[in-house]
Design a protein around this motif. Structure first.
Motif, PDB file in Angstrom:
ATOM      1  N   ARG A  49      19.587 100.587  63.090  1.00 32.52           N
ATOM      2  CA  ARG A  49      19.609 100.976  64.505  1.00 32.52           C
ATOM      3  C   ARG A  49      19.892  99.752  65.390  1.00 32.52           C
ATOM      4  NH1 ARG A  49      14.169 103.061  65.917  1.00 32.52           N
ATOM      5  NH2 ARG A  49      14.633 104.459  64.217  1.00 32.52           N
ATOM      6  N   LEU A  50      19.229  98.637  65.112  1.00 34.65           N
ATOM      7  CA  LEU A  50      19.415  97.436  65.926  1.00 34.65           C
ATOM      8  C   LEU A  50      20.778  96.792  65.682  1.00 34.65           C
ATOM      9  CD1 LEU A  50      15.854  95.830  65.867  1.00 34.65           C
ATOM     10  CD2 LEU A  50      16.817  97.516  67.430  1.00 34.65           C
ATOM     11  N   CYS A  51      21.284  96.920  64.475  1.00 34.15           N
ATOM     12  CA  CYS A  51      22.644  96.442  64.194  1.00 34.15           C
ATOM     13  C   CYS A  51      23.653  97.293  64.956  1.00 34.15           C
ATOM     14  CB  CYS A  51      22.930  96.482  62.692  1.00 34.15           C
ATOM     15  SG  CYS A  51      22.067  95.204  61.739  1.00 34.15           S
ATOM     16  N   GLY A  52      23.407  98.591  65.014  1.00 35.00           N
ATOM     17  CA  GLY A  52      24.293  99.490  65.750  1.00 35.00           C
ATOM     18  C   GLY A  52      24.325  99.191  67.243  1.00 35.00           C
ATOM     19  N   ARG A  53      23.257  98.612  67.757  1.00 30.87           N
ATOM     20  CA  ARG A  53      23.207  98.242  69.178  1.00 30.87           C
ATOM     21  C   ARG A  53      23.854  96.881  69.432  1.00 30.87           C
ATOM     22  NH1 ARG A  53      16.954  99.701  70.551  1.00 30.87           N
ATOM     23  NH2 ARG A  53      17.044 101.862  69.881  1.00 30.87           N
ATOM     24  N   GLY A  54      24.246  96.195  68.373  1.00 34.44           N
ATOM     25  CA  GLY A  54      24.922  94.917  68.540  1.00 34.44           C
ATOM     26  C   GLY A  54      23.996  93.728  68.717  1.00 34.44           C
ATOM     27  N   ILE A  55      22.725  93.883  68.352  1.00 35.80           N
ATOM     28  CA  ILE A  55      21.777  92.780  68.488  1.00 35.80           C
ATOM     29  C   ILE A  55      21.766  91.918  67.222  1.00 35.80           C
ATOM     30  CG2 ILE A  55      19.361  92.158  68.907  1.00 35.80           C
ATOM     31  CD1 ILE A  55      19.106  94.919  70.353  1.00 35.80           C
ATOM     32  N   PHE A  56      21.843  92.578  66.076  1.00 36.72           N
ATOM     33  CA  PHE A  56      21.837  91.893  64.781  1.00 36.72           C
ATOM     34  C   PHE A  56      22.980  92.402  63.929  1.00 36.72           C
ATOM     35  CE2 PHE A  56      17.363  92.194  66.163  1.00 36.72           C
ATOM     36  CZ  PHE A  56      17.095  90.848  66.297  1.00 36.72           C
ATOM     37  N   GLN A  57      23.237  91.700  62.837  1.00 35.88           N
ATOM     38  CA  GLN A  57      24.173  92.209  61.840  1.00 35.88           C
ATOM     39  C   GLN A  57      23.596  91.952  60.462  1.00 35.88           C
ATOM     40  OE1 GLN A  57      27.966  90.335  62.175  1.00 35.88           O
ATOM     41  NE2 GLN A  57      27.308  88.414  61.278  1.00 35.88           N
ATOM     42  N   ASN A  58      23.946  92.832  59.539  1.00 34.46           N
ATOM     43  CA  ASN A  58      23.503  92.730  58.157  1.00 34.46           C
ATOM     44  C   ASN A  58      24.752  92.796  57.294  1.00 34.46           C
ATOM     45  OD1 ASN A  58      22.179  92.781  55.720  1.00 34.46           O
ATOM     46  ND2 ASN A  58      21.368  94.855  55.956  1.00 34.46           N
ATOM     47  N   GLU A  59      25.201  91.633  56.855  1.00 34.25           N
ATOM     48  CA  GLU A  59      26.403  91.574  56.027  1.00 34.25           C
ATOM     49  C   GLU A  59      26.075  90.862  54.724  1.00 34.25           C
ATOM     50  OE1 GLU A  59      29.812  89.972  57.957  1.00 34.25           O
ATOM     51  OE2 GLU A  59      29.896  91.579  59.434  1.00 34.25           O
ATOM     52  N   GLY A  60      26.401  91.517  53.634  1.00 30.10           N
ATOM     53  CA  GLY A  60      26.157  90.927  52.325  1.00 30.10           C
ATOM     54  C   GLY A  60      24.693  90.644  52.061  1.00 30.10           C
ATOM     55  N   GLY A  61      23.824  91.442  52.633  1.00 38.58           N
ATOM     56  CA  GLY A  61      22.393  91.256  52.415  1.00 38.58           C
ATOM     57  C   GLY A  61      21.791  90.119  53.220  1.00 38.58           C
ATOM     58  N   LYS A  62      22.541  89.610  54.187  1.00 36.09           N
ATOM     59  CA  LYS A  62      22.060  88.519  55.042  1.00 36.09           C
ATOM     60  C   LYS A  62      22.017  89.017  56.482  1.00 36.09           C
ATOM     61  CE  LYS A  62      23.403  83.847  56.337  1.00 36.09           C
ATOM     62  NZ  LYS A  62      24.354  82.780  56.009  1.00 36.09           N
ATOM     63  N   VAL A  63      20.838  88.940  57.086  1.00 40.02           N
ATOM     64  CA  VAL A  63      20.631  89.424  58.444  1.00 40.02           C
ATOM     65  C   VAL A  63      20.700  88.234  59.406  1.00 40.02           C
ATOM     66  CG1 VAL A  63      19.072  90.640  60.010  1.00 40.02           C
ATOM     67  CG2 VAL A  63      19.192  91.302  57.593  1.00 40.02           C
ATOM     68  N   THR A  64      21.583  88.351  60.390  1.00 41.74           N
ATOM     69  CA  THR A  64      21.727  87.311  61.406  1.00 41.74           C
ATOM     70  C   THR A  64      21.693  87.944  62.790  1.00 41.74           C
ATOM     71  OG1 THR A  64      24.138  87.470  61.271  1.00 41.74           O
ATOM     72  CG2 THR A  64      23.097  85.761  59.925  1.00 41.74           C
ATOM     73  N   ALA A  65      21.423  87.112  63.779  1.00 46.99           N
ATOM     74  CA  ALA A  65      21.369  87.584  65.160  1.00 46.99           C
ATOM     75  C   ALA A  65      22.735  87.447  65.803  1.00 46.99           C
ATOM     76  CB  ALA A  65      20.337  86.775  65.939  1.00 46.99           C
ATOM     77  N   LEU A  66      23.197  88.517  66.435  1.00 44.38           N
ATOM     78  CA  LEU A  66      24.413  88.463  67.241  1.00 44.38           C
ATOM     79  C   LEU A  66      24.070  88.011  68.656  1.00 44.38           C
ATOM     80  CD1 LEU A  66      26.167  91.742  66.046  1.00 44.38           C
ATOM     81  CD2 LEU A  66      26.703  89.377  65.377  1.00 44.38           C
ATOM     82  N   LEU A  67      22.855  88.295  69.086  1.00 46.24           N
ATOM     83  CA  LEU A  67      22.315  87.821  70.359  1.00 46.24           C
ATOM     84  C   LEU A  67      21.060  87.019  70.064  1.00 46.24           C
ATOM     85  CD1 LEU A  67      22.327  90.958  72.724  1.00 46.24           C
ATOM     86  CD2 LEU A  67      23.798  88.965  72.891  1.00 46.24           C
ATOM     87  N   SER A  68      20.936  85.849  70.646  1.00 49.08           N
ATOM     88  CA  SER A  68      19.692  85.092  70.496  1.00 49.08           C
ATOM     89  C   SER A  68      18.598  85.793  71.301  1.00 49.08           C
ATOM     90  CB  SER A  68      19.874  83.659  70.997  1.00 49.08           C
ATOM     91  OG  SER A  68      19.995  83.649  72.415  1.00 49.08           O
ATOM     92  N   ARG A  69      17.378  85.418  71.047  1.00 48.78           N
ATOM     93  CA  ARG A  69      16.257  85.973  71.804  1.00 48.78           C
ATOM     94  C   ARG A  69      16.460  85.701  73.295  1.00 48.78           C
ATOM     95  NH1 ARG A  69      10.478  84.445  69.549  1.00 48.78           N
ATOM     96  NH2 ARG A  69      11.806  84.811  67.801  1.00 48.78           N
ATOM     97  N   GLU A  70      16.886  84.485  73.624  1.00 45.86           N
ATOM     98  CA  GLU A  70      17.087  84.101  75.023  1.00 45.86           C
ATOM     99  C   GLU A  70      18.202  84.929  75.656  1.00 45.86           C
ATOM    100  OE1 GLU A  70      16.940  81.963  72.398  1.00 45.86           O
ATOM    101  OE2 GLU A  70      14.909  81.247  72.796  1.00 45.86           O
ATOM    102  N   GLU A  71      19.297  85.131  74.923  1.00 48.10           N
ATOM    103  CA  GLU A  71      20.396  85.946  75.442  1.00 48.10           C
ATOM    104  C   GLU A  71      19.940  87.387  75.661  1.00 48.10           C
ATOM    105  OE1 GLU A  71      24.287  83.823  73.413  1.00 48.10           O
ATOM    106  OE2 GLU A  71      23.039  85.143  72.183  1.00 48.10           O
ATOM    107  N   TYR A  72      19.174  87.919  74.714  1.00 48.21           N
ATOM    108  CA  TYR A  72      18.671  89.284  74.830  1.00 48.21           C
ATOM    109  C   TYR A  72      17.829  89.451  76.099  1.00 48.21           C
ATOM    110  CZ  TYR A  72      15.861  93.412  74.248  1.00 48.21           C
ATOM    111  OH  TYR A  72      15.236  94.607  74.485  1.00 48.21           O
ATOM    112  N   TYR A  73      16.880  88.533  76.295  1.00 50.00           N
ATOM    113  CA  TYR A  73      15.998  88.648  77.458  1.00 50.00           C
ATOM    114  C   TYR A  73      16.741  88.375  78.766  1.00 50.00           C
ATOM    115  CZ  TYR A  73      12.078  89.629  74.480  1.00 50.00           C
ATOM    116  OH  TYR A  73      11.241  90.236  73.570  1.00 50.00           O
ATOM    117  N   ALA A  74      17.783  87.550  78.724  1.00 47.02           N
ATOM    118  CA  ALA A  74      18.596  87.341  79.922  1.00 47.02           C
ATOM    119  C   ALA A  74      19.291  88.642  80.314  1.00 47.02           C
ATOM    120  CB  ALA A  74      19.622  86.227  79.679  1.00 47.02           C
TER     121      ALA A  74
END
Length: 119
Positions: A49-74
């Motif tokens: 669900r969160l990947c679908g919103r563009g906040i995170f991505q899960n590729e090859g079993g590795k989860v990374t942030a597309l938006l940092s916490r600071e960017e998200y809260y901004a």
């Protein structure tokens, strides 16, 4: 980006990711189980669900942030001011300070931000 709002539990899960990213999806399952009491299926459902919103991505079993916490809260702050105060930061500050007195440190920090943005 209007679909970025997180509920309380989603926010706790997002904080886990932001704290540990990049993190393997297997490790994320363990972290979510320990911190939230979630099963593997719940972790993957919320992650998807969160990947679908563009906040995170899960590729090859590795989860990374597309938006940092600071960017998200901004983004959240901008949306709040836009939706609640028609985009007026002065109107937001007036409402905020109507019930809460700013400390000298807060006033100095706000003045520093204003001065930086004038340049």
């Amino acid at each position: 980006m209007s679909n970025l709002k997180l509920g309380a539990v989603e926010s706790r899960f997002a904080d886990l990711i932001w704290t540990h990213a990049p993190v393997s999806s297997t490790q994320l399952v363990r972290l979510a189980e320990a911190a939230l009491g979630w099963k593997k299926s719940t972790t993957y459902t919320v992650l998807r669900r969160l990947c679908g919103r563009g906040i995170f991505q899960n590729e090859g079993g590795k989860v990374t942030a597309l938006l940092s916490r600071e960017e998200y809260y901004a983004v959240q702050s901008e949306q709040f001011v836009e939706e609640t105060f028609s985009g007026s930061l002065p109107a937001f500050l007036a409402a905020f300070t109507a019930r809460k007195r700013l400390s000298d440190e807060e006033i100095s920090e706000l003045q520093r931000l204003i001065d930086e943005n004038r340049r």
